[in-house]
Design an enzyme around this catalytic site. Structure first.
Site, mmCIF file in Angstrom:
data_model
loop_
_atom_site.group_PDB
_atom_site.id
_atom_site.type_symbol
_atom_site.label_atom_id
_atom_site.label_comp_id
_atom_site.label_asym_id
_atom_site.label_seq_id
_atom_site.Cartn_x
_atom_site.Cartn_y
_atom_site.Cartn_z
ATOM 1 N N ASP A 190 0.821 -1.041 0.024
ATOM 2 C CA ASP A 190 0.053 0.037 0.107
ATOM 3 C C ASP A 190 0.720 1.329 -0.045
ATOM 4 O O ASP A 190 2.056 1.155 0.083
ATOM 5 C CB ASP A 190 -0.952 0.096 0.933
ATOM 6 C CG ASP A 190 -0.117 -0.068 2.692
ATOM 7 O OD1 ASP A 190 0.738 0.093 2.725
ATOM 8 O OD2 ASP A 190 -0.855 -0.202 3.500
ATOM 9 N N SER A 191 0.334 2.497 -0.038
ATOM 10 C CA SER A 191 1.089 3.522 -0.195
ATOM 11 C C SER A 191 1.535 4.163 1.213
ATOM 12 O O SER A 191 2.484 5.035 1.152
ATOM 13 C CB SER A 191 0.285 4.705 -0.726
ATOM 14 O OG SER A 191 -0.877 5.261 0.203
ATOM 15 N N GLY A 192 0.858 3.531 2.391
ATOM 16 C CA GLY A 192 1.219 3.986 3.645
ATOM 17 C C GLY A 192 0.252 5.239 3.738
ATOM 18 O O GLY A 192 0.179 5.663 5.293
ATOM 19 N N GLY A 193 -0.273 5.846 3.128
ATOM 20 C CA GLY A 193 -1.453 6.779 3.471
ATOM 21 C C GLY A 193 -2.570 6.482 4.444
ATOM 22 O O GLY A 193 -2.949 7.253 5.404
ATOM 23 N N PHE A 194 -3.145 5.139 4.273
ATOM 24 C CA PHE A 194 -4.038 4.983 4.968
ATOM 25 C C PHE A 194 -3.791 4.965 6.457
ATOM 26 O O PHE A 194 -4.440 5.476 7.275
ATOM 27 C CB PHE A 194 -4.633 3.699 4.659
ATOM 28 C CG PHE A 194 -5.911 3.106 5.531
ATOM 29 C CD1 PHE A 194 -7.120 3.543 5.126
ATOM 30 C CD2 PHE A 194 -5.661 2.052 6.082
ATOM 31 C CE1 PHE A 194 -8.314 3.269 5.677
ATOM 32 C CE2 PHE A 194 -6.812 2.095 7.158
ATOM 33 C CZ PHE A 194 -8.169 2.405 6.840
ATOM 34 N N ASP A 241 -3.494 8.183 -1.675
ATOM 35 C CA ASP A 241 -4.697 8.677 -1.953
ATOM 36 C C ASP A 241 -5.296 9.448 -0.500
ATOM 37 O O ASP A 241 -4.568 9.148 0.463
ATOM 38 C CB ASP A 241 -5.609 7.563 -2.302
ATOM 39 C CG ASP A 241 -5.895 6.402 -1.243
ATOM 40 O OD1 ASP A 241 -4.878 6.308 -0.744
ATOM 41 O OD2 ASP A 241 -6.745 5.989 -1.014
ATOM 42 N N GLN A 280 -11.628 7.101 -5.137
ATOM 43 C CA GLN A 280 -12.591 7.527 -3.707
ATOM 44 C C GLN A 280 -13.577 7.737 -4.076
ATOM 45 O O GLN A 280 -14.330 7.802 -5.253
ATOM 46 C CB GLN A 280 -11.575 8.478 -3.252
ATOM 47 C CG GLN A 280 -10.294 7.784 -2.568
ATOM 48 C CD GLN A 280 -10.435 7.046 -1.334
ATOM 49 O OE1 GLN A 280 -11.510 7.179 -0.791
ATOM 50 N NE2 GLN A 280 -9.471 6.319 -0.995
ATOM 51 N N GLY A 303 -11.598 3.682 0.373
ATOM 52 C CA GLY A 303 -12.485 4.569 1.296
ATOM 53 C C GLY A 303 -13.848 3.637 1.525
ATOM 54 O O GLY A 303 -14.839 4.376 1.789
ATOM 55 N N ASP A 319 -7.920 -7.633 0.555
ATOM 56 C CA ASP A 319 -7.049 -7.863 1.585
ATOM 57 C C ASP A 319 -7.733 -7.453 2.985
ATOM 58 O O ASP A 319 -8.816 -6.476 2.867
ATOM 59 C CB ASP A 319 -5.798 -7.135 1.303
ATOM 60 C CG ASP A 319 -6.078 -5.466 2.182
ATOM 61 O OD1 ASP A 319 -6.779 -4.763 1.038
ATOM 62 O OD2 ASP A 319 -5.753 -5.219 3.066
ATOM 63 N N CYS A 322 -13.873 -28.113 8.408
ATOM 64 C CA CYS A 322 -12.739 -27.603 7.933
ATOM 65 C C CYS A 322 -11.625 -28.780 7.894
ATOM 66 O O CYS A 322 -11.661 -29.785 8.653
ATOM 67 C CB CYS A 322 -12.012 -26.561 8.894
ATOM 68 S SG CYS A 322 -10.673 -25.719 8.284
ATOM 69 N N CYS A 374 -8.253 -28.014 7.763
ATOM 70 C CA CYS A 374 -6.975 -27.625 8.049
ATOM 71 C C CYS A 374 -6.325 -28.424 9.228
ATOM 72 O O CYS A 374 -7.037 -29.249 9.616
ATOM 73 C CB CYS A 374 -7.237 -26.240 8.497
ATOM 74 S SG CYS A 374 -7.196 -25.715 10.292
ATOM 75 N N CYS A 409 -7.813 -28.162 12.677
ATOM 76 C CA CYS A 409 -9.017 -28.578 12.834
ATOM 77 C C CYS A 409 -9.102 -30.212 12.862
ATOM 78 O O CYS A 409 -9.751 -31.064 13.319
ATOM 79 C CB CYS A 409 -10.063 -28.182 12.058
ATOM 80 S SG CYS A 409 -10.592 -26.431 12.141
ATOM 81 N N HIS A 417 -5.927 -21.490 11.033
ATOM 82 C CA HIS A 417 -7.268 -21.847 10.710
ATOM 83 C C HIS A 417 -8.014 -20.920 9.985
ATOM 84 O O HIS A 417 -8.603 -21.139 8.967
ATOM 85 C CB HIS A 417 -8.085 -22.372 11.903
ATOM 86 C CG HIS A 417 -9.448 -22.417 11.737
ATOM 87 N ND1 HIS A 417 -10.094 -23.215 10.941
ATOM 88 C CD2 HIS A 417 -10.341 -21.472 11.901
ATOM 89 C CE1 HIS A 417 -11.458 -22.980 10.581
ATOM 90 N NE2 HIS A 417 -11.532 -21.733 10.982
HETATM 91 ZN ZN LIG Z 1 -9.470 -25.331 10.358
#
Ligand SMILES: [Zn+2]
Length: 424
Positions: A93-97, A147, A246, A273, A323, A361, A363, A366, A392
Site C-alpha cells: 500500500d502507499s502508507g497513506g491509509f 490517496d 475514492q 474508502g 485484503d 474444515c 486444516c 481442525c 485456521h
Molecule cells: Zn480449520
C-alpha cells in the site's frame, strides 16, 4: 508490459469473474485474498506455512516498513522478497491509509501528508513521489498510489476535495514512477485505449491494444513478463501502479474519481474508502457501482474488506482482489471464522468441548486439536493459541476463495452464491 490479466470465466448472472494475474514474481489466481504481512511478516505464520496454505500474494504495509526497519535497509537486503524470504508476489500500500487513520498524527496538504511516527514521535512526510520511491525500494510487484481516504460520514464537499486531491496525487505518482524507472510510461489519456467496458473478449492482455504506443522499460520492449529486463531501481521487472477510486458512498463522486483515474490509465484499479463505518448494504452497493465504471480488462481491488461473506459478495459485484487484517487480527483475539459462524474461543462453553474448531474444515488445526485445548491456550495466554487460530482463519479465507473460484470456473457461481447466502 508489467502485468497481464487474463479473464478465464465470467458468471452469467452476477458480475463475478475468475482470472489469472501475471506478475514479476508469479501468477495469481483471481479472485484472490491477500493476507496482510504488515511489517514483513504475517503475524504468527512462517513463510513455509503460508506457502502450504496456498497463499499466492502478500500485502506489505509501506508505513510500517518505512519506519522499521526502513526502506533503504530493505533495499540493501535486495528488496522485501529477499529480506523476508517470500519469492512470490507482494502488493504494497502507499502508507497513506495508516498515516491518516492515526488522525491527530497526520496532516494533509496539497504536497502530501505530514505525520508523526507512532513509535517515537519523529516527524515524517509522505508525498505521492515519496511513496513511489519507498515502494520501489521495497521491490513491490504491485504498488498503490497515495490517496486521501476520508472518514465516514463525510460531507459532499469534503469527499469532493479528497477525490480531486487523489486524482492530482495519482498523476504525480504515475509521473514519478516513469521518471524514476522508465516503467509505465505509456501515454496517458491519449484517448486511443479501449476502456474495455464489456466489449472485449476474454484472455486479453492488459494494454494489448495494438493502436497505442507502449513503453515497458527504457532498454526493452519485451512483452513476456517472465523474460523482462530487471528494472534498474527495484532490480525486478517493472512494478505496476494501481489507482485508487475514492468518493465515499457518493455515486456522482465515485464516477468522477473513476473517470479521472481512467484518463491516467492505470494497470489496475482499487476501490478505496470503503469499510470505514458505512452500512454494509451501502458498501456493497458502492463497490458494485464503482466496479462497473472500471475497465473489464483490468484487475479490481477492494481495499481492506472484509469478512468471508464480504469476499463472496464482493466477487459477485465484480471484485478480483481483497485484503483484510480480520482473519489474522481476530485470530489473535481468540475469534475464529468457521462454516458455522464466528467462534469465540475463550468462551466457557468450550471448556469441555472435544470437537474440532470447525467440523467442516480440513486444516491442520481442525484435524488435530479440540476446542477444549484451543480455549485452554487462549485462557492461559499461550502463544500457540494465536498461531493455531491464525492458521485456521487463513485456511478458512483461502478455502472460501478457492471454492468461489472453482464455482466460477465450473459455471456454478450463481448457485454457490445463493446456497451460501441462504445459510442461517
Ligand atoms: Zn480449520
Amino acid at each position: 508490459m508489467p502485468i497481464k490479466f487474463e479473464i478465464l470465466a465470467e458468471d452469467k448472472v452476477t458480475r463475478a469473474r475468475a482470472g489469472l494475474l501475471h506478475t514479476p514474481h508469479g501468477v495469481i489466481e483471481t479472485p484472490v485474498f491477500m493476507p496482510v504481512g504488515t511489517g514483513g511478516t504475517v503475524k504468527g505464520m512462517t513463510q513455509d506455512e503460508l506457502e502450504a496454505l496456498g497463499v499466492q500474494i502478500l500485502l506489505g504495509n509501506t508505513y510500517h516498513l518505512y519506519l522499521r526497519p526502513g526502506h533503504e535497509l530493505i533495499r540493501e537486503a535486495g528488496g522485501l522478497h529477499r529480506f523476508m524470504s517470500w519469492p512470490h508476489p507482494i502488493l504494497t500500500d502507499s502508507g497513506g491509509f495508516q498515516v491518516m487513520s492515526l488522525k491527530s498524527l497526520g496532516r494533509v496538504t496539497e504536497d502530501g501528508v505530514w505525520f508523526r511516527s507512532h513509535l517515537d514521535g519523529s516527524s515524517h512526510f509522505l508525498s505521492p513521489e515519496r511513496t513511489v520511491e519507498i515502494q520501489l525500494a521495497l521491490g513491490s510487484d504491485i504498488m498503490m498510489c497515495l490517496d486521501e481516504c476520508v472518514e465516514y460520514p463525510a460531507s459532499h464537499e469534503t469527499l469532493g476535495r479528497a477525490v480531486s486531491l487523489t486524482t492530482r496525487w495519482a498523476k504525480r505518482a504515475k509521473e514519478a514512477l516513469a521518471r524514476d524507472t522508465g516503467c509505465g510510461t505509456r501515454d496517458a489519456g491519449d484517448g486511443t485505449r479501449d476502456s474495455g467496458r464489456g466489449n472485449r473478449g476474454a484472455g486479453l492482455e492488459v494494454g494489448d491494444s495494438g493502436a497505442e504506443t507502449e513503453t515497458t522499460h527504457p532498454e526493452s520492449q519485451i512483452t513476456d513478463p517472465r523474460s523482462r529486463t530487471p528494472c534498474p531501481v527495484s532490480r525486478v521487472p517493472c512494478p505496476v501502479l494501481f489507482g485508487i477510486v475514492q468518493g465515499g458512498t457518493d455515486k456522482e463522486l465515485r464516477r468522477q474519481s473513476a473517470e479521472e483515474l481512467l484518463d491516467l490509465d492505470f494497470e489496475g484499479y482499487a476501490v478505496g474508502g470503503l469499510a470505514v463505518g458505512e452500512p454494509k448494504s451501502e458498501m456493497y452497493d458502492t463497490a458494485q457501482f464503482t466496479a462497473e465504471l472500471l475497465p473489464r480488462d483490468r484487475p479490481r481491488y477492494l481495499m481492506g474488506v472484509g469478512t468471508p461473506e464480504d469476499l463472496l459478495e464482493g466477487v459477485a459485484r465484480g471484485i478480483d482482489m481483497f485484503d483484510c487484517v480480520m482473519p489474522t487480527r481476530n485470530a489473535r483475539n481468540a475469534c475464529a471464522f468457521t462454516s458455522e459462524g464466528k467462534v469465540i474461543l475463550k468462551n466457557a462453553r468450550y471448556a469441555r468441548d472435544d470437537g474440532p474448531l470447525d467440523p467442516s474444515c480440513t486444516c491442520a488445526v481442525c484435524r488435530r486439536y479440540s476446542r477444549r485445548y484451543l480455549r485452554h491456550l487462549f485462557v492461559t495466554g499461550e502463544m500457540l493459541g494465536a498461531i493455531l487460530a491464525t492458521h485456521h482463519n487463513l485456511h478458512f479465507y483461502l478455502d472460501t476463495m478457492r471454492r468461489i473460484r472453482q464455482s466460477l470456473l465450473s459455471g456454478e457461481f450463481a448457485e454457490f452464491h445463493c446456497r451460501v447466502r441462504a445459510r442461517p
